[in-house]
Design a protein around this motif. Structure first.
Motif, PDB file in Angstrom:
ATOM      1  N   UNK A 217      38.548  32.508  41.577  1.00 49.14           N
ATOM      2  CA  UNK A 217      38.616  32.995  40.204  1.00 49.14           C
ATOM      3  C   UNK A 217      39.509  34.226  40.146  1.00 49.14           C
ATOM      4  N   UNK A 218      40.390  34.245  39.152  1.00 46.56           N
ATOM      5  CA  UNK A 218      41.128  35.479  38.878  1.00 46.56           C
ATOM      6  C   UNK A 218      40.810  35.889  37.442  1.00 46.56           C
ATOM      7  N   UNK A 219      40.852  37.174  37.168  1.00 41.29           N
ATOM      8  CA  UNK A 219      40.555  37.629  35.815  1.00 41.29           C
ATOM      9  C   UNK A 219      41.514  38.728  35.401  1.00 41.29           C
ATOM     10  N   UNK A 220      41.848  38.708  34.120  1.00 41.69           N
ATOM     11  CA  UNK A 220      42.720  39.718  33.531  1.00 41.69           C
ATOM     12  C   UNK A 220      41.973  40.535  32.489  1.00 41.69           C
ATOM     13  N   UNK A 221      42.405  41.793  32.354  1.00 42.82           N
ATOM     14  CA  UNK A 221      41.979  42.606  31.208  1.00 42.82           C
ATOM     15  C   UNK A 221      43.183  43.431  30.782  1.00 42.82           C
ATOM     16  N   UNK A 222      43.530  43.344  29.517  1.00 43.22           N
ATOM     17  CA  UNK A 222      44.697  44.065  28.983  1.00 43.22           C
ATOM     18  C   UNK A 222      45.939  43.873  29.861  1.00 43.22           C
ATOM     19  N   UNK A 223      46.140  42.645  30.310  1.00 42.54           N
ATOM     20  CA  UNK A 223      47.351  42.332  31.079  1.00 42.54           C
ATOM     21  C   UNK A 223      47.300  42.697  32.548  1.00 42.54           C
ATOM     22  N   UNK A 224      46.203  43.320  32.972  1.00 44.62           N
ATOM     23  CA  UNK A 224      46.080  43.709  34.381  1.00 44.62           C
ATOM     24  C   UNK A 224      45.162  42.735  35.107  1.00 44.62           C
ATOM     25  N   UNK A 225      45.528  42.432  36.341  1.00 44.16           N
ATOM     26  CA  UNK A 225      44.653  41.627  37.187  1.00 44.16           C
ATOM     27  C   UNK A 225      43.476  42.503  37.600  1.00 44.16           C
ATOM     28  N   UNK A 226      42.257  42.124  37.191  1.00 44.69           N
ATOM     29  CA  UNK A 226      41.102  42.977  37.519  1.00 44.69           C
ATOM     30  C   UNK A 226      40.167  42.322  38.528  1.00 44.69           C
ATOM     31  N   UNK A 227      40.402  41.033  38.826  1.00 46.24           N
ATOM     32  CA  UNK A 227      39.539  40.374  39.816  1.00 46.24           C
ATOM     33  C   UNK A 227      40.295  39.225  40.450  1.00 46.24           C
ATOM     34  N   UNK A 228      40.094  39.033  41.741  1.00 47.34           N
ATOM     35  CA  UNK A 228      40.633  37.879  42.452  1.00 47.34           C
ATOM     36  C   UNK A 228      39.678  37.615  43.595  1.00 47.34           C
ATOM     37  N   UNK A 229      38.897  36.563  43.496  1.00 44.60           N
ATOM     38  CA  UNK A 229      37.927  36.333  44.564  1.00 44.60           C
ATOM     39  C   UNK A 229      37.145  35.046  44.403  1.00 44.60           C
ATOM     40  N   UNK A 230      36.028  34.985  45.093  1.00 44.02           N
ATOM     41  CA  UNK A 230      35.191  33.786  45.106  1.00 44.02           C
ATOM     42  C   UNK A 230      34.329  33.740  43.844  1.00 44.02           C
ATOM     43  N   UNK A 231      33.990  32.521  43.395  1.00 45.05           N
ATOM     44  CA  UNK A 231      33.154  32.391  42.191  1.00 45.05           C
ATOM     45  C   UNK A 231      31.836  33.160  42.291  1.00 45.05           C
ATOM     46  N   UNK A 232      31.219  33.196  43.473  1.00 45.13           N
ATOM     47  CA  UNK A 232      29.913  33.885  43.562  1.00 45.13           C
ATOM     48  C   UNK A 232      30.030  35.414  43.537  1.00 45.13           C
ATOM     49  N   UNK A 233      31.256  35.922  43.548  1.00 42.63           N
ATOM     50  CA  UNK A 233      31.429  37.386  43.466  1.00 42.63           C
ATOM     51  C   UNK A 233      31.686  37.873  42.040  1.00 42.63           C
ATOM     52  N   UNK A 234      31.782  36.907  41.106  1.00 43.35           N
ATOM     53  CA  UNK A 234      32.186  37.286  39.742  1.00 43.35           C
ATOM     54  C   UNK A 234      31.036  37.928  38.983  1.00 43.35           C
ATOM     55  N   UNK A 235      31.343  39.007  38.322  1.00 47.81           N
ATOM     56  CA  UNK A 235      30.420  39.665  37.415  1.00 47.81           C
ATOM     57  C   UNK A 235      30.399  38.858  36.106  1.00 47.81           C
TER      58      UNK A 235
END
Ligand code: ADP
Ligand code: ADP
Length: 238
Positions: A217-235
């Protein structure tokens, strides 16, 4: 391998970067879900990978080819490695399932009449095989306007499969569908992904669905990459 290096995208007449110095590398076999609130940059990210949107700065490299400065003619060949499925399906409502499957989303829009005549028997056979793969074999001659949302997305997927892609891109492909249908579409995408050994990168706003299906899973906030990791690590509040 798809490598994204220091990618910046800024739309004209805006003050902020829609994507702000993003670095990511993806490998074949990864089923990546892209999370983030509305406006985070997910759609810009997906559209910049296949150059529906141009990068302002940075590089995107696919199997050693730098896509950012490639001519349109060469890009066309690269783009056939990549397919895209869309939130609103991008189908032609009055045409049948088979006709839509044969008509690529970026291809010419031939006249409605006799469109099947434009395609060889072999091409039609491939389209029918793709429709079978997505479970629409009983609906091939129905107009897509008569289909449910989930069936429409299956047509979008069949059309994508005809290109024999290596990368599957999805821009919120289940955002218009109910939860049950969304899960079924993800089950289908995951099965196709595994059978064809694709790299899949799919935007989604449903964190639970992402966690259930993604390998990364990767996640963005306001154009910035804020997460890149395993699904079980996602908030869950990402
Ligand atoms: P989503 O959250 O599903 O991406 P949006 O409402 O943000 O939907 O965007 C819908 C369409 O409007 C997209 O094609 C996007 O590129 C475009 N869009 C979004 N924000 C702007 C903006 N500030 N100015 C112009 N077009 C925009
Ligand atoms: P998401 O897909 O996560 O909703 P987008 O990639 O659509 O995010 O949007 C990222 C940012 O870029 C938002 O601030 C949005 O308003 C802006 N944006 C998107 N499309 C356009 C556009 N065509 N013109 C100007 N701004 C845009």
């Amino acid at each position: 391998m798809l490598s994204i290096a220091d990618l910046v995208v800024r739309y004209p007449k805006t003050d902020e970067n829609a994507l702000d110095h993003v670095n990511l590398t993806f490998k074949k076999g990864e089923f990546v879900c892209v999370l983030g609130k509305s406006g985070a940059g997910k759609s810009t990210f997906i559209r910049t990978i296949n150059r529906l949107q141009l990068a302002t700065a940075g590089q995107i490299t696919w199997e050693g080819t730098n896509l950012t400065n490639l001519s349109e003619a060469k890009m066309r060949r690269v783009r056939s490695d990549m397919v895209m499925i869309f939130q609103h399906f991008n189908l032609i409502p009055r045409m049948t399932v088979l006709q839509n499957t044969l008509t690529g989303s970026f291809g010419k829009r031939p006249p409605y009449k006799n469109i099947l005549g434009l395609f060889s028997e072999q091409e039609q056979k491939r389209a029918l095989d793709a429709l079978k793969e997505v479970g629409l074999e009983k609906h091939v001659h129905k107009r897509v306007e008569a289909l449910s949302g989930g069936q429409k997305q299956r047509v979008g997927i069949a059309r994508a499969l005809l290109q024999d892609p290596k990368i599957l891109l999805g821009d919120e492909p289940v955002a218009s569908l109910d939860p049950t249908t969304s899960r079924k579409i993800f089950e289908l995408l995951k099965r196709i992904h595994e059978e064809r050994e694709l790299l899949s990168i799919i935007n989604i706003h449903d964190v639970n669905l992402a966690k259930e299906f993604a390998t990364r899973i990767v996640a963005f906030r306001d154009g910035q990459l804020i997460f890149d990791g395993m699904p079980n690590e996602v908030d869950d509040h990402i």
